[in-house]
Design an enzyme around this catalytic site. Structure first.
Site, PDB file in Angstrom:
ATOM      1  N   GLU A 187      10.972  12.428  -0.326  1.00 15.88           N
ATOM      2  CA  GLU A 187      11.531  11.076  -0.353  1.00 15.88           C
ATOM      3  C   GLU A 187      12.811  10.955  -1.178  1.00 15.88           C
ATOM      4  OE1 GLU A 187       7.291   8.779   0.495  1.00 15.88           O
ATOM      5  OE2 GLU A 187       8.270   8.481  -1.445  1.00 15.88           O
ATOM      6  N   GLU A 276       3.974  12.684   5.495  1.00 14.93           N
ATOM      7  CA  GLU A 276       3.185  11.906   4.533  1.00 14.93           C
ATOM      8  C   GLU A 276       3.068  10.457   4.951  1.00 14.93           C
ATOM      9  OE1 GLU A 276       4.169  12.061   0.232  1.00 14.93           O
ATOM     10  OE2 GLU A 276       3.708   9.914   0.258  1.00 14.93           O
TER      11      GLU A 276
END
Length: 437
Positions: A187, A276
Protein backbone atom coordinates in the site's frame (compact mmCIF):
# COMPACT_ATOMS: atom_id res chain seq x y z
CA UNK A 1 -2.12 -2.38 6.69
CA UNK A 2 -1.32 -2.28 10.38
CA UNK A 3 -3.09 -3.98 13.20
CA UNK A 4 -4.10 -0.68 14.73
CA UNK A 5 -5.68 0.59 11.52
CA UNK A 6 -7.57 -2.50 10.72
CA UNK A 7 -9.28 -3.41 13.98
CA UNK A 8 -11.76 -1.69 16.28
CA UNK A 9 -9.36 -1.82 19.26
CA UNK A 10 -5.83 -0.88 20.28
CA UNK A 11 -3.91 2.13 21.44
CA UNK A 12 -1.62 1.55 18.45
CA UNK A 13 -3.94 3.43 16.10
CA UNK A 14 -2.11 6.52 14.92
CA UNK A 15 -4.28 7.40 11.93
CA UNK A 16 -7.95 7.11 10.95
CA UNK A 17 -9.26 3.56 11.10
CA UNK A 18 -9.82 1.70 7.84
CA UNK A 19 -13.57 1.77 8.46
CA UNK A 20 -13.57 5.57 8.92
CA UNK A 21 -11.66 6.07 5.70
CA UNK A 22 -13.85 3.71 3.73
CA UNK A 23 -17.02 5.31 5.04
CA UNK A 24 -15.95 8.63 3.54
CA UNK A 25 -15.22 6.91 0.23
CA UNK A 26 -18.54 5.18 -0.11
CA UNK A 27 -17.66 1.64 0.90
CA UNK A 28 -20.06 -0.99 -0.33
CA UNK A 29 -23.09 -1.58 1.91
CA UNK A 30 -23.54 -4.50 4.25
CA UNK A 31 -26.33 -6.91 3.39
CA UNK A 32 -29.26 -6.54 5.76
CA UNK A 33 -31.79 -9.21 6.50
CA UNK A 34 -35.20 -9.13 4.84
CA UNK A 35 -38.24 -11.27 5.37
CA UNK A 36 -38.34 -14.68 3.64
CA UNK A 37 -40.83 -15.25 0.87
CA UNK A 38 -43.38 -17.91 1.81
CA UNK A 39 -46.35 -19.48 0.10
CA UNK A 40 -49.81 -19.98 1.57
CA UNK A 41 -48.74 -23.16 3.36
CA UNK A 42 -45.90 -21.35 5.12
CA UNK A 43 -43.17 -23.17 3.18
CA UNK A 44 -40.33 -21.19 1.67
CA UNK A 45 -41.06 -20.35 -1.96
CA UNK A 46 -38.94 -21.81 -4.74
CA UNK A 47 -38.35 -19.85 -7.92
CA UNK A 48 -37.09 -21.17 -11.22
CA UNK A 49 -34.33 -19.29 -12.98
CA UNK A 50 -33.27 -19.35 -16.60
CA UNK A 51 -30.58 -21.86 -17.47
CA UNK A 52 -27.02 -20.97 -16.60
CA UNK A 53 -24.83 -21.99 -19.52
CA UNK A 54 -21.29 -23.15 -18.72
CA UNK A 55 -18.89 -23.18 -21.68
CA UNK A 56 -15.59 -24.96 -20.92
CA UNK A 57 -14.20 -23.95 -24.32
CA UNK A 58 -14.46 -20.23 -23.50
CA UNK A 59 -11.41 -19.86 -21.27
CA UNK A 60 -10.55 -16.78 -19.24
CA UNK A 61 -7.82 -16.34 -16.59
CA UNK A 62 -5.70 -19.06 -15.01
CA UNK A 63 -6.31 -19.25 -11.27
CA UNK A 64 -3.28 -19.18 -8.97
CA UNK A 65 -5.25 -19.63 -5.77
CA UNK A 66 -7.11 -18.30 -2.76
CA UNK A 67 -5.52 -17.59 0.59
CA UNK A 68 -4.67 -15.25 3.41
CA UNK A 69 -1.99 -13.52 5.47
CA UNK A 70 -0.09 -14.39 8.61
CA UNK A 71 1.81 -11.72 10.55
CA UNK A 72 3.42 -13.23 13.61
CA UNK A 73 4.84 -9.93 14.89
CA UNK A 74 1.40 -8.38 15.19
CA UNK A 75 -0.98 -11.16 16.19
CA UNK A 76 1.10 -14.27 16.78
CA UNK A 77 1.66 -17.27 14.55
CA UNK A 78 -0.78 -19.98 13.53
CA UNK A 79 -0.55 -23.17 15.54
CA UNK A 80 0.39 -26.44 13.83
CA UNK A 81 -3.27 -27.47 13.78
CA UNK A 82 -4.36 -24.11 12.40
CA UNK A 83 -1.82 -24.36 9.57
CA UNK A 84 -3.34 -27.68 8.56
CA UNK A 85 -6.86 -26.26 8.77
CA UNK A 86 -5.88 -23.29 6.62
CA UNK A 87 -3.95 -25.12 3.90
CA UNK A 88 -5.41 -28.62 3.98
CA UNK A 89 -7.95 -29.51 1.30
CA UNK A 90 -10.16 -32.12 2.95
CA UNK A 91 -13.43 -31.82 4.83
CA UNK A 92 -13.26 -29.21 7.57
CA UNK A 93 -10.35 -27.41 5.90
CA UNK A 94 -10.19 -24.01 4.18
CA UNK A 95 -8.20 -25.30 1.23
CA UNK A 96 -6.05 -22.16 0.94
CA UNK A 97 -3.38 -22.38 -1.74
CA UNK A 98 -1.71 -18.98 -1.22
CA UNK A 99 0.03 -17.60 1.88
CA UNK A 100 1.15 -13.98 2.15
CA UNK A 101 3.76 -13.05 4.76
CA UNK A 102 5.56 -9.79 5.64
CA UNK A 103 9.14 -8.93 4.73
CA UNK A 104 10.72 -7.88 8.05
CA UNK A 105 12.76 -4.69 8.22
CA UNK A 106 15.59 -6.43 10.04
CA UNK A 107 17.42 -9.59 9.01
CA UNK A 108 17.33 -10.76 12.62
CA UNK A 109 13.56 -11.21 12.18
CA UNK A 110 13.66 -13.08 8.86
CA UNK A 111 12.75 -16.39 10.53
CA UNK A 112 9.60 -15.10 12.20
CA UNK A 113 7.04 -16.51 9.73
CA UNK A 114 9.10 -19.39 8.35
CA UNK A 115 7.34 -22.20 10.25
CA UNK A 116 3.94 -21.39 8.76
CA UNK A 117 5.43 -20.67 5.33
CA UNK A 118 7.22 -24.01 5.32
CA UNK A 119 4.11 -25.95 6.33
CA UNK A 120 2.00 -24.13 3.74
CA UNK A 121 4.59 -25.06 1.13
CA UNK A 122 4.52 -28.70 2.24
CA UNK A 123 0.75 -28.68 1.74
CA UNK A 124 1.15 -27.34 -1.79
CA UNK A 125 0.56 -23.63 -1.22
CA UNK A 126 2.27 -20.73 -2.96
CA UNK A 127 3.99 -18.14 -0.72
CA UNK A 128 4.39 -14.44 -1.48
CA UNK A 129 5.81 -11.65 0.68
CA UNK A 130 5.20 -7.91 1.08
CA UNK A 131 7.31 -5.28 2.91
CA UNK A 132 5.86 -2.50 5.04
CA UNK A 133 9.17 -0.67 5.59
CA UNK A 134 12.77 -0.93 4.41
CA UNK A 135 15.52 -1.17 7.02
CA UNK A 136 15.61 2.06 9.04
CA UNK A 137 19.01 3.05 7.67
CA UNK A 138 17.50 3.29 4.18
CA UNK A 139 14.62 5.61 5.13
CA UNK A 140 14.34 9.38 5.37
CA UNK A 141 11.46 11.52 6.63
CA UNK A 142 9.76 14.30 4.70
CA UNK A 143 6.67 16.50 4.86
CA UNK A 144 3.65 15.12 3.06
CA UNK A 145 0.65 17.41 3.45
CA UNK A 146 -0.09 17.59 7.16
CA UNK A 147 2.17 14.62 7.94
CA UNK A 148 5.52 15.98 9.07
CA UNK A 149 7.14 12.59 9.69
CA UNK A 150 6.23 10.82 6.45
CA UNK A 151 8.72 8.15 5.39
CA UNK A 152 10.23 7.28 2.03
CA UNK A 153 13.08 5.19 0.72
CA UNK A 154 16.18 7.29 0.14
CA UNK A 155 16.96 7.59 -3.54
CA UNK A 156 20.57 6.50 -2.96
CA UNK A 157 19.30 3.31 -1.28
CA UNK A 158 17.27 1.82 -4.12
CA UNK A 159 19.96 -0.72 -4.96
CA UNK A 160 20.48 -1.64 -1.31
CA UNK A 161 16.72 -2.10 -0.91
CA UNK A 162 16.57 -4.46 -3.88
CA UNK A 163 19.35 -6.45 -2.20
CA UNK A 164 17.35 -6.50 1.06
CA UNK A 165 14.42 -8.07 -0.79
CA UNK A 166 16.84 -10.51 -2.42
CA UNK A 167 18.30 -11.39 0.97
CA UNK A 168 14.87 -12.30 2.32
CA UNK A 169 14.11 -14.36 -0.76
CA UNK A 170 17.39 -16.21 -0.34
CA UNK A 171 16.86 -16.77 3.39
CA UNK A 172 13.47 -18.38 2.76
CA UNK A 173 14.85 -20.53 -0.04
CA UNK A 174 17.57 -21.79 2.27
CA UNK A 175 14.88 -22.66 4.81
CA UNK A 176 12.63 -24.69 2.53
CA UNK A 177 10.36 -21.96 1.13
CA UNK A 178 10.57 -20.84 -2.49
CA UNK A 179 8.82 -17.50 -2.78
CA UNK A 180 6.52 -17.23 -5.78
CA UNK A 181 6.90 -13.47 -5.68
CA UNK A 182 7.91 -10.49 -3.55
CA UNK A 183 6.30 -7.06 -3.47
CA UNK A 184 8.05 -3.71 -3.70
CA UNK A 185 5.75 -2.11 -1.09
CA UNK A 186 2.51 -2.79 0.75
CA UNK A 187 0.00 0.00 0.00
CA UNK A 188 2.39 2.74 -1.14
CA UNK A 189 -0.57 5.12 -1.52
CA UNK A 190 -1.98 4.70 2.02
CA UNK A 191 1.20 4.70 4.06
CA UNK A 192 0.63 6.95 7.06
CA UNK A 193 2.13 4.25 9.26
CA UNK A 194 4.79 2.95 6.88
CA UNK A 195 6.68 4.00 3.72
CA UNK A 196 5.19 6.15 0.97
CA UNK A 197 6.01 5.70 -2.69
CA UNK A 198 4.84 7.95 -5.52
CA UNK A 199 4.04 6.35 -8.87
CA UNK A 200 7.17 7.99 -10.28
CA UNK A 201 9.33 6.48 -7.54
CA UNK A 202 7.78 3.06 -8.07
CA UNK A 203 8.43 3.21 -11.82
CA UNK A 204 12.02 4.31 -11.20
CA UNK A 205 12.69 1.41 -8.84
CA UNK A 206 11.13 -1.07 -11.25
CA UNK A 207 13.12 0.29 -14.19
CA UNK A 208 16.50 0.52 -12.48
CA UNK A 209 16.54 -2.02 -9.65
CA UNK A 210 13.78 -4.63 -9.76
CA UNK A 211 15.51 -6.60 -12.49
CA UNK A 212 18.10 -7.76 -9.96
CA UNK A 213 15.51 -9.41 -7.68
CA UNK A 214 15.70 -13.18 -7.86
CA UNK A 215 11.99 -13.99 -7.83
CA UNK A 216 8.80 -12.61 -9.36
CA UNK A 217 8.21 -8.96 -8.57
CA UNK A 218 4.80 -7.71 -7.40
CA UNK A 219 3.69 -4.06 -7.68
CA UNK A 220 2.12 -1.70 -6.77
CA UNK A 221 -0.41 -3.12 -4.21
CA UNK A 222 -2.53 0.05 -4.12
CA UNK A 223 -4.87 -0.07 -1.12
CA UNK A 224 -7.93 0.62 -3.25
CA UNK A 225 -6.93 -0.65 -6.71
CA UNK A 226 -6.32 2.93 -7.77
CA UNK A 227 -5.40 2.85 -11.42
CA UNK A 228 -3.36 6.06 -11.20
CA UNK A 229 -0.88 4.03 -9.15
CA UNK A 230 -0.62 1.10 -11.58
CA UNK A 231 -1.23 2.84 -14.92
CA UNK A 232 2.29 4.38 -14.98
CA UNK A 233 3.80 0.89 -14.66
CA UNK A 234 1.72 -0.48 -17.51
CA UNK A 235 2.57 2.57 -19.63
CA UNK A 236 6.34 2.27 -19.09
CA UNK A 237 7.78 -0.63 -21.06
CA UNK A 238 11.04 -0.75 -19.07
CA UNK A 239 9.23 -0.80 -15.70
CA UNK A 240 6.70 -3.32 -16.95
CA UNK A 241 9.48 -5.62 -18.14
CA UNK A 242 10.70 -5.93 -14.53
CA UNK A 243 7.33 -6.60 -12.88
CA UNK A 244 5.61 -9.98 -13.04
CA UNK A 245 2.42 -9.48 -11.04
CA UNK A 246 0.22 -6.40 -10.86
CA UNK A 247 -1.04 -6.57 -7.27
CA UNK A 248 -3.99 -4.69 -5.82
CA UNK A 249 -6.04 -4.38 -2.63
CA UNK A 250 -9.79 -3.84 -2.69
CA UNK A 251 -10.61 -1.72 0.37
CA UNK A 252 -13.74 0.22 -0.53
CA UNK A 253 -13.29 -0.39 -4.27
CA UNK A 254 -16.73 -0.40 -5.93
CA UNK A 255 -17.51 -3.32 -8.23
CA UNK A 256 -17.74 -0.88 -11.14
CA UNK A 257 -13.98 -0.24 -10.74
CA UNK A 258 -13.01 -3.92 -10.81
CA UNK A 259 -12.41 -4.22 -14.58
CA UNK A 260 -9.04 -2.98 -15.80
CA UNK A 261 -9.03 -2.35 -19.57
CA UNK A 262 -5.44 -1.04 -19.61
CA UNK A 263 -4.16 -4.25 -18.05
CA UNK A 264 -5.96 -6.24 -20.75
CA UNK A 265 -4.37 -3.99 -23.34
CA UNK A 266 -0.79 -3.95 -22.04
CA UNK A 267 -0.45 -6.72 -19.46
CA UNK A 268 0.21 -9.66 -21.76
CA UNK A 269 2.39 -12.19 -19.99
CA UNK A 270 1.80 -10.58 -16.59
CA UNK A 271 -0.42 -11.81 -13.77
CA UNK A 272 -3.15 -9.89 -11.94
CA UNK A 273 -3.57 -10.66 -8.23
CA UNK A 274 -5.76 -9.33 -5.45
CA UNK A 275 -3.23 -9.51 -2.62
CA UNK A 276 -5.17 -8.20 0.40
CA UNK A 277 -8.68 -7.46 1.60
CA UNK A 278 -11.18 -8.08 4.34
CA UNK A 279 -14.83 -7.68 3.44
CA UNK A 280 -17.27 -6.19 4.24
CA UNK A 281 -15.66 -4.94 7.49
CA UNK A 282 -13.43 -5.86 10.44
CA UNK A 283 -15.90 -4.88 13.17
CA UNK A 284 -18.43 -7.72 12.90
CA UNK A 285 -18.11 -11.38 13.69
CA UNK A 286 -17.23 -13.53 10.70
CA UNK A 287 -20.12 -15.78 11.70
CA UNK A 288 -22.78 -13.10 11.26
CA UNK A 289 -25.36 -14.44 8.81
CA UNK A 290 -26.44 -13.62 6.13
CA UNK A 291 -23.77 -10.90 6.04
CA UNK A 292 -21.08 -13.53 5.48
CA UNK A 293 -22.60 -14.16 2.04
CA UNK A 294 -21.09 -10.84 1.00
CA UNK A 295 -17.69 -12.55 0.94
CA UNK A 296 -18.86 -15.01 -1.70
CA UNK A 297 -20.31 -12.24 -3.83
CA UNK A 298 -17.09 -10.24 -3.46
CA UNK A 299 -14.99 -13.18 -4.65
CA UNK A 300 -17.40 -13.70 -7.54
CA UNK A 301 -16.90 -10.14 -8.77
CA UNK A 302 -13.13 -10.39 -8.22
CA UNK A 303 -12.99 -13.48 -10.42
CA UNK A 304 -15.59 -12.54 -13.06
CA UNK A 305 -15.42 -8.74 -13.34
CA UNK A 306 -11.82 -8.02 -12.34
CA UNK A 307 -10.47 -11.35 -13.63
CA UNK A 308 -7.99 -11.60 -10.77
CA UNK A 309 -5.94 -14.77 -10.65
CA UNK A 310 -5.60 -14.85 -6.87
CA UNK A 311 -7.73 -13.65 -3.97
CA UNK A 312 -5.96 -13.18 -0.61
CA UNK A 313 -7.65 -12.28 2.68
CA UNK A 314 -5.95 -10.22 5.40
CA UNK A 315 -5.38 -12.15 8.65
CA UNK A 316 -6.23 -15.84 8.29
CA UNK A 317 -7.10 -16.16 11.98
CA UNK A 318 -9.19 -13.32 13.38
CA UNK A 319 -12.71 -12.69 14.69
CA UNK A 320 -13.68 -11.24 11.31
CA UNK A 321 -11.58 -13.65 9.24
CA UNK A 322 -11.92 -17.08 7.64
CA UNK A 323 -10.65 -18.78 10.79
CA UNK A 324 -11.89 -17.80 14.24
CA UNK A 325 -9.48 -17.25 17.13
CA UNK A 326 -10.34 -20.73 18.39
CA UNK A 327 -9.13 -22.24 15.11
CA UNK A 328 -12.57 -23.12 13.76
CA UNK A 329 -13.69 -22.10 10.28
CA UNK A 330 -16.09 -19.16 10.29
CA UNK A 331 -19.03 -18.47 7.99
CA UNK A 332 -16.86 -16.08 5.99
CA UNK A 333 -14.25 -18.82 5.82
CA UNK A 334 -16.83 -21.31 4.59
CA UNK A 335 -17.66 -18.90 1.77
CA UNK A 336 -13.99 -18.76 0.80
CA UNK A 337 -13.64 -22.54 1.06
CA UNK A 338 -16.32 -22.97 -1.60
CA UNK A 339 -13.76 -21.51 -3.99
CA UNK A 340 -10.43 -22.44 -2.38
CA UNK A 341 -11.04 -26.15 -1.79
CA UNK A 342 -12.42 -26.86 -5.22
CA UNK A 343 -10.89 -24.29 -7.59
CA UNK A 344 -7.27 -25.32 -7.40
CA UNK A 345 -4.12 -23.62 -8.74
CA UNK A 346 -3.90 -24.07 -12.49
CA UNK A 347 -7.65 -24.23 -13.00
CA UNK A 348 -8.97 -21.85 -15.63
CA UNK A 349 -12.08 -19.74 -15.24
CA UNK A 350 -14.51 -20.50 -18.01
CA UNK A 351 -17.47 -18.57 -19.34
CA UNK A 352 -20.72 -18.94 -17.43
CA UNK A 353 -24.02 -17.07 -17.16
CA UNK A 354 -22.98 -14.78 -14.32
CA UNK A 355 -26.44 -13.63 -13.17
CA UNK A 356 -29.13 -16.07 -14.28
CA UNK A 357 -31.55 -14.49 -11.78
CA UNK A 358 -31.71 -11.56 -9.40
CA UNK A 359 -29.38 -12.00 -6.40
CA UNK A 360 -27.87 -15.11 -7.98
CA UNK A 361 -24.17 -15.19 -8.93
CA UNK A 362 -22.52 -18.01 -10.88
CA UNK A 363 -18.90 -18.57 -11.86
CA UNK A 364 -17.27 -21.67 -13.34
CA UNK A 365 -13.78 -23.17 -13.62
CA UNK A 366 -12.13 -26.06 -15.44
CA UNK A 367 -9.35 -28.30 -14.20
CA UNK A 368 -6.71 -30.00 -16.31
CA UNK A 369 -8.58 -33.31 -16.08
CA UNK A 370 -11.72 -31.66 -17.54
CA UNK A 371 -13.34 -31.38 -14.11
CA UNK A 372 -15.77 -28.45 -14.09
CA UNK A 373 -16.42 -26.53 -10.87
CA UNK A 374 -19.42 -24.22 -10.56
CA UNK A 375 -19.90 -21.87 -7.59
CA UNK A 376 -23.43 -20.51 -7.19
CA UNK A 377 -24.29 -17.83 -4.61
CA UNK A 378 -27.95 -17.19 -3.86
CA UNK A 379 -28.34 -14.01 -1.82
CA UNK A 380 -32.10 -13.96 -2.32
CA UNK A 381 -34.71 -14.84 0.28
CA UNK A 382 -36.22 -17.62 -1.86
CA UNK A 383 -34.77 -20.95 -2.87
CA UNK A 384 -33.96 -21.26 -6.56
CA UNK A 385 -34.29 -24.30 -8.79
CA UNK A 386 -31.42 -23.66 -11.17
CA UNK A 387 -30.69 -25.51 -14.37
CA UNK A 388 -27.04 -25.68 -15.44
CA UNK A 389 -26.09 -26.58 -18.99
CA UNK A 390 -22.53 -27.78 -19.62
CA UNK A 391 -21.71 -27.09 -23.25
CA UNK A 392 -19.75 -29.84 -25.02
CA UNK A 393 -19.26 -31.74 -21.78
CA UNK A 394 -19.07 -35.48 -21.22
CA UNK A 395 -19.71 -35.19 -17.47
CA UNK A 396 -21.99 -37.91 -16.13
CA UNK A 397 -22.40 -36.87 -12.50
CA UNK A 398 -22.24 -33.81 -10.27
CA UNK A 399 -21.33 -33.67 -6.57
CA UNK A 400 -22.22 -30.65 -4.48
CA UNK A 401 -21.40 -28.89 -1.18
CA UNK A 402 -23.59 -26.33 0.60
CA UNK A 403 -23.23 -23.50 3.10
CA UNK A 404 -26.29 -21.81 4.55
CA UNK A 405 -27.35 -20.52 7.97
CA UNK A 406 -26.92 -23.93 9.60
CA UNK A 407 -24.36 -25.77 7.44
CA UNK A 408 -20.73 -25.15 6.43
CA UNK A 409 -19.49 -26.66 3.15
CA UNK A 410 -21.68 -29.70 3.81
CA UNK A 411 -21.60 -32.52 1.25
CA UNK A 412 -24.95 -32.88 -0.52
CA UNK A 413 -24.38 -36.06 -2.48
CA UNK A 414 -24.31 -36.73 -6.21
CA UNK A 415 -26.79 -36.18 -9.00
CA UNK A 416 -26.81 -37.26 -12.63
CA UNK A 417 -26.20 -35.19 -15.74
CA UNK A 418 -28.65 -35.63 -18.61
CA UNK A 419 -27.81 -34.34 -22.09
CA UNK A 420 -25.22 -32.04 -20.58
CA UNK A 421 -27.62 -30.48 -18.05
CA UNK A 422 -28.40 -30.85 -14.37
CA UNK A 423 -30.64 -28.99 -11.94
CA UNK A 424 -29.43 -27.77 -8.59
CA UNK A 425 -31.58 -26.57 -5.72
CA UNK A 426 -30.06 -23.41 -4.28
CA UNK A 427 -31.54 -22.68 -0.84
CA UNK A 428 -32.28 -19.10 0.14
CA UNK A 429 -29.14 -17.27 1.28
CA UNK A 430 -26.66 -19.97 0.45
CA UNK A 431 -23.47 -20.88 -1.40
CA UNK A 432 -23.26 -24.12 -3.37
CA UNK A 433 -20.28 -25.61 -5.16
CA UNK A 434 -20.91 -28.20 -7.86
CA UNK A 435 -18.14 -30.44 -9.19
CA UNK A 436 -18.93 -32.17 -12.49
CA UNK A 437 -16.85 -35.10 -13.67
Amino acid sequence: MTQGRNEPVSSERRSPSRRTVLATMGALPVLTATASTVDASGAAAVTAAGAAVIDPSAQRQTIRGFGGMTHTAWIGDLTAAQRDTAFGTGEGRLGFSVLRIPVPENQADFSRDVATARRATELGATVIASPWNPPARMVETFVRGSQTDARRLRYDMYGAYAQHLNDFNGFLRNNGVNLYGISVQNEPDYAHDWTWWTPTEMVRFLRENAGSIGTRVIAPESFQYRKNISDPILNDSAALANVDIIGAHLYGTPFADFPYPLFKQKGAGKELWMTEVYYPNSSDSADLWPQALDVGEHIHHAMVDAEFQAYIWWYIRRSYGPMREDGRISKRGAGMAHFARFVRPGYVRIEATANPASNLYVSAYRGGDSTVVVVAINKGTSAVSQQFTLANSTASSVSSWLTDASRNVAAQGTTGVSNGSFTGMLPARSVTTFVAA
